[in-house]
Design a protein around this motif. Sequence first.
Motif, PDB file in Angstrom:
ATOM      1  N   ALA A 136      15.831  18.025  -8.820  1.00  0.00           N
ATOM      2  CA  ALA A 136      14.830  19.162  -8.497  1.00  0.00           C
ATOM      3  C   ALA A 136      15.331  19.607  -6.953  1.00  0.00           C
ATOM      4  N   ASP A 137      15.111  20.552  -6.584  1.00  0.00           N
ATOM      5  CA  ASP A 137      15.575  20.785  -5.131  1.00  0.00           C
ATOM      6  C   ASP A 137      14.349  20.624  -4.138  1.00  0.00           C
ATOM      7  N   ALA A 138      13.211  20.693  -4.520  1.00  0.00           N
ATOM      8  CA  ALA A 138      12.149  20.409  -3.934  1.00  0.00           C
ATOM      9  C   ALA A 138      10.791  19.977  -4.580  1.00  0.00           C
ATOM     10  N   SER A 139       9.727  19.189  -3.883  1.00  0.00           N
ATOM     11  CA  SER A 139       8.535  18.875  -4.533  1.00  0.00           C
ATOM     12  C   SER A 139       7.569  18.516  -3.638  1.00  0.00           C
ATOM     13  N   TRP A 140       6.617  17.900  -4.135  1.00  0.00           N
ATOM     14  CA  TRP A 140       5.308  17.234  -3.132  1.00  0.00           C
ATOM     15  C   TRP A 140       5.245  15.795  -3.538  1.00  0.00           C
ATOM     16  N   ILE A 141       5.115  14.984  -2.486  1.00  0.00           N
ATOM     17  CA  ILE A 141       5.096  13.485  -2.698  1.00  0.00           C
ATOM     18  C   ILE A 141       3.944  13.134  -2.009  1.00  0.00           C
ATOM     19  N   PHE A 142       3.281  11.778  -2.648  1.00  0.00           N
ATOM     20  CA  PHE A 142       2.113  11.227  -2.151  1.00  0.00           C
ATOM     21  C   PHE A 142       2.591  10.093  -1.697  1.00  0.00           C
ATOM     22  N   HIS A 143       2.408   9.778  -0.248  1.00  0.00           N
ATOM     23  CA  HIS A 143       3.254   8.615   0.327  1.00  0.00           C
ATOM     24  C   HIS A 143       2.812   7.243  -0.232  1.00  0.00           C
ATOM     25  N   ALA A 144       1.340   7.257  -0.750  1.00  0.00           N
ATOM     26  CA  ALA A 144       0.703   6.009  -1.073  1.00  0.00           C
ATOM     27  C   ALA A 144       1.586   5.591  -2.459  1.00  0.00           C
ATOM     28  N   HIS A 145       2.038   6.358  -3.314  1.00  0.00           N
ATOM     29  CA  HIS A 145       2.618   6.044  -4.502  1.00  0.00           C
ATOM     30  C   HIS A 145       3.894   5.294  -4.367  1.00  0.00           C
ATOM     31  N   MET A 146       4.514   5.067  -3.005  1.00  0.00           N
ATOM     32  CA  MET A 146       5.707   4.467  -2.948  1.00  0.00           C
ATOM     33  C   MET A 146       5.513   3.403  -1.794  1.00  0.00           C
ATOM     34  N   ALA A 147       4.519   2.260  -2.348  1.00  0.00           N
ATOM     35  CA  ALA A 147       4.123   1.232  -1.404  1.00  0.00           C
ATOM     36  C   ALA A 147       5.388   0.606  -0.919  1.00  0.00           C
ATOM     37  N   GLY A 148       5.166   0.135   0.594  1.00  0.00           N
ATOM     38  CA  GLY A 148       6.337  -0.334   1.070  1.00  0.00           C
ATOM     39  C   GLY A 148       7.401   0.320   1.834  1.00  0.00           C
ATOM     40  N   GLY A 178      -2.488   2.544   0.240  1.00  0.00           N
ATOM     41  CA  GLY A 178      -2.372   2.741   1.571  1.00  0.00           C
ATOM     42  C   GLY A 178      -3.801   2.274   2.222  1.00  0.00           C
ATOM     43  N   VAL A 179      -4.446   3.009   3.244  1.00  0.00           N
ATOM     44  CA  VAL A 179      -5.498   2.533   4.041  1.00  0.00           C
ATOM     45  C   VAL A 179      -6.853   2.606   3.109  1.00  0.00           C
ATOM     46  N   MET A 180      -7.133   2.941   1.930  1.00  0.00           N
ATOM     47  CA  MET A 180      -8.182   2.614   0.963  1.00  0.00           C
ATOM     48  C   MET A 180      -8.155   1.501   0.579  1.00  0.00           C
ATOM     49  N   SER A 181      -6.884   0.562   0.344  1.00  0.00           N
ATOM     50  CA  SER A 181      -6.992  -0.644  -0.295  1.00  0.00           C
ATOM     51  C   SER A 181      -7.451  -1.530   0.687  1.00  0.00           C
ATOM     52  N   GLY A 182      -7.261  -1.371   2.127  1.00  0.00           N
ATOM     53  CA  GLY A 182      -7.603  -2.201   3.213  1.00  0.00           C
ATOM     54  C   GLY A 182      -9.206  -2.402   3.264  1.00  0.00           C
ATOM     55  N   LEU A 183      -9.382  -0.851   3.128  1.00  0.00           N
ATOM     56  CA  LEU A 183     -11.071  -0.636   3.133  1.00  0.00           C
ATOM     57  C   LEU A 183     -11.532  -1.357   2.033  1.00  0.00           C
ATOM     58  N   ALA A 184     -11.268  -1.107   0.974  1.00  0.00           N
ATOM     59  CA  ALA A 184     -11.838  -1.604  -0.483  1.00  0.00           C
ATOM     60  C   ALA A 184     -11.862  -3.449  -0.075  1.00  0.00           C
ATOM     61  N   ASP A 185     -10.860  -3.928   0.261  1.00  0.00           N
ATOM     62  CA  ASP A 185     -11.109  -5.297   0.555  1.00  0.00           C
ATOM     63  C   ASP A 185     -12.061  -5.720   1.582  1.00  0.00           C
ATOM     64  N   ALA A 186     -12.198  -4.858   2.857  1.00  0.00           N
ATOM     65  CA  ALA A 186     -13.105  -5.206   3.738  1.00  0.00           C
ATOM     66  C   ALA A 186     -14.540  -5.077   3.082  1.00  0.00           C
ATOM     67  N   MET A 187     -15.025  -4.086   2.182  1.00  0.00           N
ATOM     68  CA  MET A 187     -16.107  -3.901   1.617  1.00  0.00           C
ATOM     69  C   MET A 187     -16.523  -4.801   0.379  1.00  0.00           C
ATOM     70  N   GLY A 188     -15.630  -5.560   0.065  1.00  0.00           N
ATOM     71  CA  GLY A 188     -15.988  -6.665  -1.043  1.00  0.00           C
ATOM     72  C   GLY A 188     -15.686  -6.008  -2.539  1.00  0.00           C
TER      73      GLY A 188
END
Length: 351
Positions: free
Chosen positions: A84-96, A173-183
């Motif tokens: 495809a020529d273009a698309s939209w991406i969600f950065h957290a889908h590509m961890a690392g 992404g960030v939500m994973s770190g928050l989830a860990d902190a909240m137990g």
Amino acid sequence: MNKTTRLMAGALAALGLGLGTPALAQTTITVSTWGGPNHGVNTIVWPSWKAWIEEATEGRVTVDVVHDMGPPAAQMEIVADGIADASWIFHAHMAGRFLATQLPEFPTFEEFSSEDAAAAYWHTHQEHLAQANEHRGIDVMAMGVHGPGQIFTRDQVDNLDGLAGKRLRVGGGVMSGLADAMGVTGVALPPTGVYEAASQGVVDGAMLTLESLRSFRVAEVAPHTLTVDGGFYRGSFAIVMNPMVWDQISDEDREAIERVSGEHLSRLFGYMMDVSDESGVEFGKEHGATFTQVPEKDVEMLRSVTEELIADWSTAVEERGVDADAALAHFREQLALAAESEGIADRVVRQ
């Protein structure tokens, strides 16, 4: 490439007869989209961008949107490979791969629109984050953020203590770190999988955006929403294009397309998210959803956790050549400026 150059009917006849002027060739930018047909990216973003491009290039370039060319996590590869020529991406889908793009995801504990945040994000990316070269192989046409991510549960929860031990959908992404902190026990799921997982008891809820109350039917299976001003997190997106697209487009039309992309397209993406969130909240209330603000003591805990997450992020992105402090300061400055600037609403085209 999926570029097609077509001469309009009648132009060949005119040439054969030696009459008139040949019609202009038309180049089509093929856009891969992975949102459902009724998602705002398909009903607002692509129709508007198409109209803007056609107007800016006087019809020489248009846009064709194609659904289901691949899963969300494959979109960057699909564009880089020229499928495809273009698309939209969600950065957290590509961890690392993506790290600098977490900048707008951290909680701010302040209310602001996704449109303003996307505009601020675009300028911050251009000024600071692009140095990390995380989008190598593709061109970035716009940056975007979704609305405030909140926590949805099957059972009523009034504070963070009530989340301890619960299984919540997280998206990285960030939500994973928050989830860990909240137990919380994080369960990796795409938004489309939340309805089934919650209805079958696989998860107790989800960290998602307010639009999901409607778009992913979350109001039906996790009707209780725990909220914090500005959201527990935001999500980072980009609209990207294959660099070889420009080989088929004149310098004049390239400049015209870039003029209606960048901040304008970023604002459009954020505006779409704002509208979608409003629709989600309205739908949720109509279907009995509840909304509970976290108590102040929990906000203070979240502030402390956020400071730690930002400190860790700052150290990591500096290894990629990004001045984290400068980037964060720039984002906040741009956010204030964006709020004072003219919005995009008057230029939106809906499908």
